[in-house]
Design a protein around this motif. Structure first.
Motif, PDB file in Angstrom:
ATOM      1  N   GLY A   1     -33.462  27.964  58.234  1.00  0.00           N
ATOM      2  CA  GLY A   1     -32.176  28.406  58.763  1.00  0.00           C
ATOM      3  C   GLY A   1     -32.139  28.371  60.282  1.00  0.00           C
ATOM      4  N   TYR A   2     -33.273  28.702  60.903  1.00  0.00           N
ATOM      5  CA  TYR A   2     -33.325  28.617  62.363  1.00  0.00           C
ATOM      6  C   TYR A   2     -33.295  27.152  62.814  1.00  0.00           C
ATOM      7  N   ILE A   3     -34.018  26.287  62.103  1.00  0.00           N
ATOM      8  CA  ILE A   3     -33.988  24.850  62.413  1.00  0.00           C
ATOM      9  C   ILE A   3     -32.551  24.335  62.314  1.00  0.00           C
ATOM     10  N   ALA A   4     -31.848  24.721  61.249  1.00  0.00           N
ATOM     11  CA  ALA A   4     -30.458  24.300  61.066  1.00  0.00           C
ATOM     12  C   ALA A   4     -29.576  24.807  62.207  1.00  0.00           C
ATOM     13  N   ALA A   5     -29.760  26.073  62.593  1.00  0.00           N
ATOM     14  CA  ALA A   5     -28.968  26.645  63.682  1.00  0.00           C
ATOM     15  C   ALA A   5     -29.270  25.945  65.011  1.00  0.00           C
ATOM     16  N   LEU A   6     -30.535  25.625  65.233  1.00  0.00           N
ATOM     17  CA  LEU A   6     -30.944  24.928  66.453  1.00  0.00           C
ATOM     18  C   LEU A   6     -30.279  23.551  66.530  1.00  0.00           C
ATOM     19  N   ILE A   7     -30.321  22.813  65.429  1.00  0.00           N
ATOM     20  CA  ILE A   7     -29.684  21.493  65.397  1.00  0.00           C
ATOM     21  C   ILE A   7     -28.175  21.630  65.564  1.00  0.00           C
TER      22      ILE A   7
ATOM     23  N   ASN B   1     -40.315  31.622  68.433  1.00  0.00           N
ATOM     24  CA  ASN B   1     -40.797  33.001  68.538  1.00  0.00           C
ATOM     25  C   ASN B   1     -41.166  33.505  67.145  1.00  0.00           C
ATOM     26  N   GLU B   2     -41.867  34.601  67.110  1.00  0.00           N
ATOM     27  CA  GLU B   2     -42.303  35.171  65.831  1.00  0.00           C
ATOM     28  C   GLU B   2     -41.128  35.489  64.909  1.00  0.00           C
ATOM     29  N   ASN B   3     -39.994  35.913  65.494  1.00  0.00           N
ATOM     30  CA  ASN B   3     -38.830  36.241  64.666  1.00  0.00           C
ATOM     31  C   ASN B   3     -38.138  35.008  64.075  1.00  0.00           C
ATOM     32  N   HIS B   4     -38.585  33.814  64.427  1.00  0.00           N
ATOM     33  CA  HIS B   4     -38.031  32.575  63.862  1.00  0.00           C
ATOM     34  C   HIS B   4     -38.779  32.125  62.610  1.00  0.00           C
ATOM     35  N   LEU B   5     -39.844  32.838  62.242  1.00  0.00           N
ATOM     36  CA  LEU B   5     -40.704  32.401  61.143  1.00  0.00           C
ATOM     37  C   LEU B   5     -40.215  32.897  59.788  1.00  0.00           C
ATOM     38  N   ASN B   6     -40.597  32.158  58.748  1.00  0.00           N
ATOM     39  CA  ASN B   6     -40.331  32.617  57.383  1.00  0.00           C
ATOM     40  C   ASN B   6     -41.581  33.307  56.843  1.00  0.00           C
ATOM     41  N   ALA B   7     -41.548  33.673  55.564  1.00  0.00           N
ATOM     42  CA  ALA B   7     -42.668  34.397  54.962  1.00  0.00           C
ATOM     43  C   ALA B   7     -43.948  33.565  54.915  1.00  0.00           C
ATOM     44  N   ALA B   8     -43.822  32.238  54.977  1.00  0.00           N
ATOM     45  CA  ALA B   8     -44.999  31.360  54.961  1.00  0.00           C
ATOM     46  C   ALA B   8     -45.622  31.200  56.348  1.00  0.00           C
ATOM     47  N   GLY B   9     -44.996  31.799  57.382  1.00  0.00           N
ATOM     48  CA  GLY B   9     -45.552  31.726  58.728  1.00  0.00           C
ATOM     49  C   GLY B   9     -45.161  30.477  59.502  1.00  0.00           C
ATOM     50  N   ILE B  10     -44.181  29.722  58.985  1.00  0.00           N
ATOM     51  CA  ILE B  10     -43.670  28.552  59.714  1.00  0.00           C
ATOM     52  C   ILE B  10     -42.195  28.794  60.051  1.00  0.00           C
ATOM     53  N   THR B  11     -41.654  27.969  60.931  1.00  0.00           N
ATOM     54  CA  THR B  11     -40.279  28.159  61.380  1.00  0.00           C
ATOM     55  C   THR B  11     -39.306  28.095  60.201  1.00  0.00           C
TER      56      THR B  11
ATOM     57  N   CYS C   1     -15.465  21.613  70.134  1.00  0.00           N
ATOM     58  CA  CYS C   1     -15.746  20.847  68.915  1.00  0.00           C
ATOM     59  C   CYS C   1     -16.305  21.790  67.859  1.00  0.00           C
ATOM     60  N   VAL C   2     -15.964  21.527  66.604  1.00  0.00           N
ATOM     61  CA  VAL C   2     -16.492  22.321  65.498  1.00  0.00           C
ATOM     62  C   VAL C   2     -17.156  21.397  64.482  1.00  0.00           C
ATOM     63  N   THR C   3     -18.185  21.924  63.849  1.00  0.00           N
ATOM     64  CA  THR C   3     -18.944  21.154  62.868  1.00  0.00           C
ATOM     65  C   THR C   3     -18.119  20.973  61.598  1.00  0.00           C
ATOM     66  N   ILE C   4     -17.976  19.717  61.163  1.00  0.00           N
ATOM     67  CA  ILE C   4     -17.357  19.417  59.869  1.00  0.00           C
ATOM     68  C   ILE C   4     -18.443  19.302  58.814  1.00  0.00           C
ATOM     69  N   SER C   5     -19.476  18.515  59.131  1.00  0.00           N
ATOM     70  CA  SER C   5     -20.587  18.376  58.184  1.00  0.00           C
ATOM     71  C   SER C   5     -21.888  18.204  58.943  1.00  0.00           C
ATOM     72  N   LEU C   6     -22.963  18.649  58.309  1.00  0.00           N
ATOM     73  CA  LEU C   6     -24.292  18.538  58.900  1.00  0.00           C
ATOM     74  C   LEU C   6     -25.277  18.329  57.757  1.00  0.00           C
ATOM     75  N   ASP C   7     -25.835  17.144  57.682  1.00  0.00           N
ATOM     76  CA  ASP C   7     -26.767  16.777  56.618  1.00  0.00           C
ATOM     77  C   ASP C   7     -28.181  16.816  57.184  1.00  0.00           C
ATOM     78  N   LEU C   8     -28.972  17.789  56.748  1.00  0.00           N
ATOM     79  CA  LEU C   8     -30.303  18.015  57.305  1.00  0.00           C
ATOM     80  C   LEU C   8     -31.403  17.495  56.394  1.00  0.00           C
TER      81      LEU C   8
END
Length: 141
Positions: free
Chosen positions: A51-57, A38-48, A74-81
């Motif tokens: 932080g939203y990509i990280a939250a989605l993953i 959605n539009e509210n998922h975009l950054n200033a450059a107009g792409i996703t 389950c809780v996240t211990i580490s997430l390498d993106l």
């Protein structure tokens, strides 16, 4: 037989606020999830936004860990993106998670995000399986 996606963002919270997450089991070790940008998922450059990509993953892979742990929290211990490509408004993002190893207390997994059949992000993660104390009010109790 194709497994249908189900909306898992039912309770008020971050992912429901951000459009929700559709999820399905593929096998005991493979899962898929998807969302639409959605539009509210975009950054200033107009792409996703990353932080939203990280939250989605985190949400999709976390649900995969939860399902592979037979429903235990389950809780996240580490997430390498790794951010590889971009997406924009109205793009459908599909995540594919593979459980690599499961112990009594940990789940190791790999996840890739795709948009228009192109990879846009990948992640390796470790989740901790929380042991929930058994209630005295179970069957026969």
């Amino acid at each position: 037989m194709e497994n249908k996606y189900e909306q898992i963002s039912l309770k008020p919270g971050f992912m429901k606020h951000n459009g929700g997450l559709l999820f399905r089991n593929i096998s005991e070790t493979e899962y898929e999830f998807k969302s639409t940008i959605n539009e509210n998922h975009l950054n200033a450059a107009g792409i996703t936004h990353g932080g939203y990509i990280a939250a989605l993953i985190d949400a999709g892979a976390g649900t995969s860990a939860h399902r592979s742990a037979n429903g235990a929290p389950c809780v996240t211990i580490s997430l390498d993106l790794k951010f590889i490509g971009a997406s924009k408004t109205n793009d459908e993002i599909i995540g594919r998670t593979k459980i690599l190893k499961k112990t009594n207390t940990l789940i190791f997994l790999f996840c890739e995000l795709f948009c228009n059949d192109k990879i846009i992000a990948s992640a390796s993660g470790i989740w901790k399986i929380l042991k929930v104390k058994q209630s005295n009010f179970g069957p026969g109790g």
